[in-house]
Write a protein that holds these residues in place. Sequence first.
Motif, PDB file in Angstrom:
ATOM      1  N   THR A   1       0.853  -1.170   0.000  1.00  0.00           N
ATOM      2  CA  THR A   1       0.000   0.000   0.000  1.00  0.00           C
ATOM      3  C   THR A   1       0.897   1.232   0.000  1.00  0.00           C
ATOM      4  O   THR A   1       1.979   1.221   0.593  1.00  0.00           O
ATOM      5  CB  THR A   1      -0.968   0.002   1.210  1.00  0.00           C
ATOM      6  N   VAL A   2       0.470   2.246  -0.721  1.00  0.00           N
ATOM      7  CA  VAL A   2       1.170   3.529  -0.735  1.00  0.00           C
ATOM      8  C   VAL A   2       0.378   4.439   0.189  1.00  0.00           C
ATOM      9  O   VAL A   2      -0.777   4.750  -0.081  1.00  0.00           O
ATOM     10  CB  VAL A   2       1.237   4.132  -2.156  1.00  0.00           C
ATOM     11  N   MET A   3       0.986   4.824   1.291  1.00  0.00           N
ATOM     12  CA  MET A   3       0.302   5.602   2.320  1.00  0.00           C
ATOM     13  C   MET A   3       0.961   6.961   2.503  1.00  0.00           C
ATOM     14  O   MET A   3       2.123   7.152   2.140  1.00  0.00           O
ATOM     15  CB  MET A   3       0.341   4.852   3.658  1.00  0.00           C
ATOM     16  N   THR A   4       0.229   7.873   3.111  1.00  0.00           N
ATOM     17  CA  THR A   4       0.833   9.129   3.549  1.00  0.00           C
ATOM     18  C   THR A   4       1.845   8.766   4.638  1.00  0.00           C
ATOM     19  O   THR A   4       1.728   7.708   5.272  1.00  0.00           O
ATOM     20  CB  THR A   4      -0.228  10.098   4.110  1.00  0.00           C
ATOM     21  N   PRO A   5       2.851   9.608   4.862  1.00  0.00           N
ATOM     22  CA  PRO A   5       3.859   9.278   5.878  1.00  0.00           C
ATOM     23  C   PRO A   5       3.286   9.009   7.271  1.00  0.00           C
ATOM     24  O   PRO A   5       3.852   8.227   8.031  1.00  0.00           O
ATOM     25  CB  PRO A   5       4.774  10.504   5.883  1.00  0.00           C
ATOM     26  N   ASP A   6       2.140   9.603   7.590  1.00  0.00           N
ATOM     27  CA  ASP A   6       1.523   9.352   8.898  1.00  0.00           C
ATOM     28  C   ASP A   6       0.623   8.114   8.895  1.00  0.00           C
ATOM     29  O   ASP A   6      -0.016   7.804   9.896  1.00  0.00           O
ATOM     30  CB  ASP A   6       0.750  10.585   9.381  1.00  0.00           C
ATOM     31  N   ASP A   7       0.544   7.413   7.765  1.00  0.00           N
ATOM     32  CA  ASP A   7      -0.200   6.155   7.619  1.00  0.00           C
ATOM     33  C   ASP A   7      -1.718   6.343   7.742  1.00  0.00           C
ATOM     34  O   ASP A   7      -2.440   5.403   8.006  1.00  0.00           O
ATOM     35  CB  ASP A   7       0.293   5.125   8.645  1.00  0.00           C
ATOM     36  N   ARG A   8      -2.202   7.541   7.523  1.00  0.00           N
ATOM     37  CA  ARG A   8      -3.633   7.810   7.701  1.00  0.00           C
ATOM     38  C   ARG A   8      -4.450   7.687   6.424  1.00  0.00           C
ATOM     39  O   ARG A   8      -5.650   7.493   6.481  1.00  0.00           O
ATOM     40  CB  ARG A   8      -3.834   9.208   8.275  1.00  0.00           C
ATOM     41  N   ARG A   9      -3.799   7.819   5.254  1.00  0.00           N
ATOM     42  CA  ARG A   9      -4.557   7.846   4.007  1.00  0.00           C
ATOM     43  C   ARG A   9      -3.844   7.012   2.951  1.00  0.00           C
ATOM     44  O   ARG A   9      -2.647   7.161   2.737  1.00  0.00           O
ATOM     45  CB  ARG A   9      -4.697   9.293   3.534  1.00  0.00           C
ATOM     46  N   CYS A  10      -4.619   6.165   2.294  1.00  0.00           N
ATOM     47  CA  CYS A  10      -4.073   5.363   1.200  1.00  0.00           C
ATOM     48  C   CYS A  10      -3.990   6.228  -0.051  1.00  0.00           C
ATOM     49  O   CYS A  10      -4.976   6.829  -0.476  1.00  0.00           O
ATOM     50  CB  CYS A  10      -4.965   4.144   0.948  1.00  0.00           C
ATOM     51  N   LEU A  11      -2.797   6.261  -0.629  1.00  0.00           N
ATOM     52  CA  LEU A  11      -2.551   7.045  -1.839  1.00  0.00           C
ATOM     53  C   LEU A  11      -2.517   6.181  -3.087  1.00  0.00           C
ATOM     54  O   LEU A  11      -2.524   6.690  -4.202  1.00  0.00           O
ATOM     55  CB  LEU A  11      -1.224   7.797  -1.714  1.00  0.00           C
ATOM     56  N   GLY A  12      -2.459   4.861  -2.908  1.00  0.00           N
ATOM     57  CA  GLY A  12      -2.394   3.944  -4.034  1.00  0.00           C
ATOM     58  C   GLY A  12      -1.815   2.611  -3.606  1.00  0.00           C
ATOM     59  O   GLY A  12      -1.774   2.287  -2.415  1.00  0.00           O
ATOM     60  N   CYS A  13      -1.349   1.848  -4.574  1.00  0.00           N
ATOM     61  CA  CYS A  13      -0.749   0.536  -4.301  1.00  0.00           C
ATOM     62  C   CYS A  13       0.339   0.240  -5.324  1.00  0.00           C
ATOM     63  O   CYS A  13       0.381   0.849  -6.394  1.00  0.00           O
ATOM     64  CB  CYS A  13      -1.798  -0.573  -4.371  1.00  0.00           C
ATOM     65  N   ALA A  14       1.187  -0.712  -4.973  1.00  0.00           N
ATOM     66  CA  ALA A  14       2.226  -1.215  -5.879  1.00  0.00           C
ATOM     67  C   ALA A  14       2.265  -2.735  -5.747  1.00  0.00           C
ATOM     68  O   ALA A  14       2.065  -3.272  -4.651  1.00  0.00           O
ATOM     69  CB  ALA A  14       3.582  -0.619  -5.537  1.00  0.00           C
ATOM     70  N   TYR A  15       2.505  -3.411  -6.865  1.00  0.00           N
ATOM     71  CA  TYR A  15       2.484  -4.871  -6.900  1.00  0.00           C
ATOM     72  C   TYR A  15       3.738  -5.383  -7.594  1.00  0.00           C
ATOM     73  O   TYR A  15       4.068  -4.933  -8.693  1.00  0.00           O
ATOM     74  CB  TYR A  15       1.261  -5.368  -7.673  1.00  0.00           C
ATOM     75  N   VAL A  16       4.416  -6.314  -6.955  1.00  0.00           N
ATOM     76  CA  VAL A  16       5.609  -6.959  -7.503  1.00  0.00           C
ATOM     77  C   VAL A  16       5.228  -8.427  -7.684  1.00  0.00           C
ATOM     78  O   VAL A  16       5.021  -9.144  -6.704  1.00  0.00           O
ATOM     79  CB  VAL A  16       6.809  -6.807  -6.537  1.00  0.00           C
ATOM     80  N   GLU A  17       5.102  -8.862  -8.947  1.00  0.00           N
ATOM     81  CA  GLU A  17       4.542 -10.175  -9.250  1.00  0.00           C
ATOM     82  C   GLU A  17       5.413 -10.934 -10.243  1.00  0.00           C
ATOM     83  O   GLU A  17       6.086 -10.317 -11.061  1.00  0.00           O
ATOM     84  CB  GLU A  17       3.159 -10.024  -9.891  1.00  0.00           C
ATOM     85  N   PRO A  18       5.329 -12.263 -10.225  1.00  0.00           N
ATOM     86  CA  PRO A  18       6.020 -13.029 -11.263  1.00  0.00           C
ATOM     87  C   PRO A  18       5.481 -12.639 -12.640  1.00  0.00           C
ATOM     88  O   PRO A  18       4.282 -12.384 -12.785  1.00  0.00           O
ATOM     89  CB  PRO A  18       5.664 -14.484 -10.945  1.00  0.00           C
ATOM     90  N   SER A  19       6.345 -12.576 -13.604  1.00  0.00           N
ATOM     91  CA  SER A  19       5.907 -12.230 -14.956  1.00  0.00           C
ATOM     92  C   SER A  19       5.437 -13.478 -15.699  1.00  0.00           C
ATOM     93  O   SER A  19       6.118 -14.501 -15.677  1.00  0.00           O
ATOM     94  CB  SER A  19       7.054 -11.593 -15.740  1.00  0.00           C
ATOM     95  N   PRO A  20       4.313 -13.380 -16.380  1.00  0.00           N
ATOM     96  CA  PRO A  20       3.866 -14.515 -17.198  1.00  0.00           C
ATOM     97  C   PRO A  20       4.574 -14.561 -18.556  1.00  0.00           C
ATOM     98  O   PRO A  20       4.403 -15.503 -19.313  1.00  0.00           O
ATOM     99  CB  PRO A  20       2.376 -14.241 -17.372  1.00  0.00           C
ATOM    100  N   LYS A  21       5.371 -13.533 -18.851  1.00  0.00           N
ATOM    101  CA  LYS A  21       5.986 -13.413 -20.174  1.00  0.00           C
ATOM    102  C   LYS A  21       7.441 -13.869 -20.178  1.00  0.00           C
ATOM    103  O   LYS A  21       8.192 -13.615 -19.229  1.00  0.00           O
ATOM    104  CB  LYS A  21       5.927 -11.956 -20.651  1.00  0.00           C
ATOM    105  N   GLN A  22       7.808 -14.541 -21.258  1.00  0.00           N
ATOM    106  CA  GLN A  22       9.194 -14.966 -21.429  1.00  0.00           C
ATOM    107  C   GLN A  22      10.104 -13.742 -21.444  1.00  0.00           C
ATOM    108  O   GLN A  22       9.748 -12.698 -21.975  1.00  0.00           O
ATOM    109  CB  GLN A  22       9.361 -15.742 -22.738  1.00  0.00           C
ATOM    110  N   GLY A  23      11.275 -13.904 -20.843  1.00  0.00           N
ATOM    111  CA  GLY A  23      12.268 -12.843 -20.859  1.00  0.00           C
ATOM    112  C   GLY A  23      12.195 -11.891 -19.679  1.00  0.00           C
ATOM    113  O   GLY A  23      13.019 -10.994 -19.572  1.00  0.00           O
ATOM    114  N   TYR A  24      11.216 -12.073 -18.798  1.00  0.00           N
ATOM    115  CA  TYR A  24      11.083 -11.197 -17.633  1.00  0.00           C
ATOM    116  C   TYR A  24      10.924 -12.028 -16.366  1.00  0.00           C
ATOM    117  O   TYR A  24      10.158 -12.989 -16.330  1.00  0.00           O
ATOM    118  CB  TYR A  24       9.875 -10.260 -17.766  1.00  0.00           C
TER     119      TYR A  24
END
Length: 163
Positions: A84-107
């Motif tokens: 989760t991407v939060m404000t520095p005080d952890d009070r508000r969600c600003l977005g998200c980031a996902y690190v996932e296995p790639s289904p594509k060859q070469g990545y």
Amino acid sequence: MKPFVPDDFDVPEQLTGEDFMLRPLTVNDVVKDYDAVMTSRARLEDLFGPGHGWPAPDLSLEQDLIDLGWHQKEFQIRQSFAYTVMTPDDRRCLGCAYVEPSPKQGYDVQVFYWVRDSELNTGLESRLDDALHRWIAERWCFESVAWPGRDTPWAEWQALPDR
């Protein structure tokens, strides 16, 4: 099957920027996450690629809780990593980031991220992009990173062969 990350790899728990902080996404974030998702829903529908369909127009808080529980479990078992991407005080969600296995060859990995609509005019998306690129390069164990829909246009990404 090859593990996504080596057993001895220390998965980064946090990324801190001047006006944001990334930390693992958990079920405890459901209310803040749901607000960020639903206030940005129309734009997010296409962010993860044509036909992805998330978030649905009728996504409920309960369905979001299930999604967050799934993300949290995948993080625990090291199959993928949602932050989760939060404000520095952890009070508000600003977005998200996902690190996932790639289904594509070469990545080895594919990385997605989003910021809520109310942050689009603040430059947060650009600052987050820069920070994520550095963080993935410096702190993670991947050789070939894909940024579908960002560094790699969707048409080009879809044309790549699957594993």
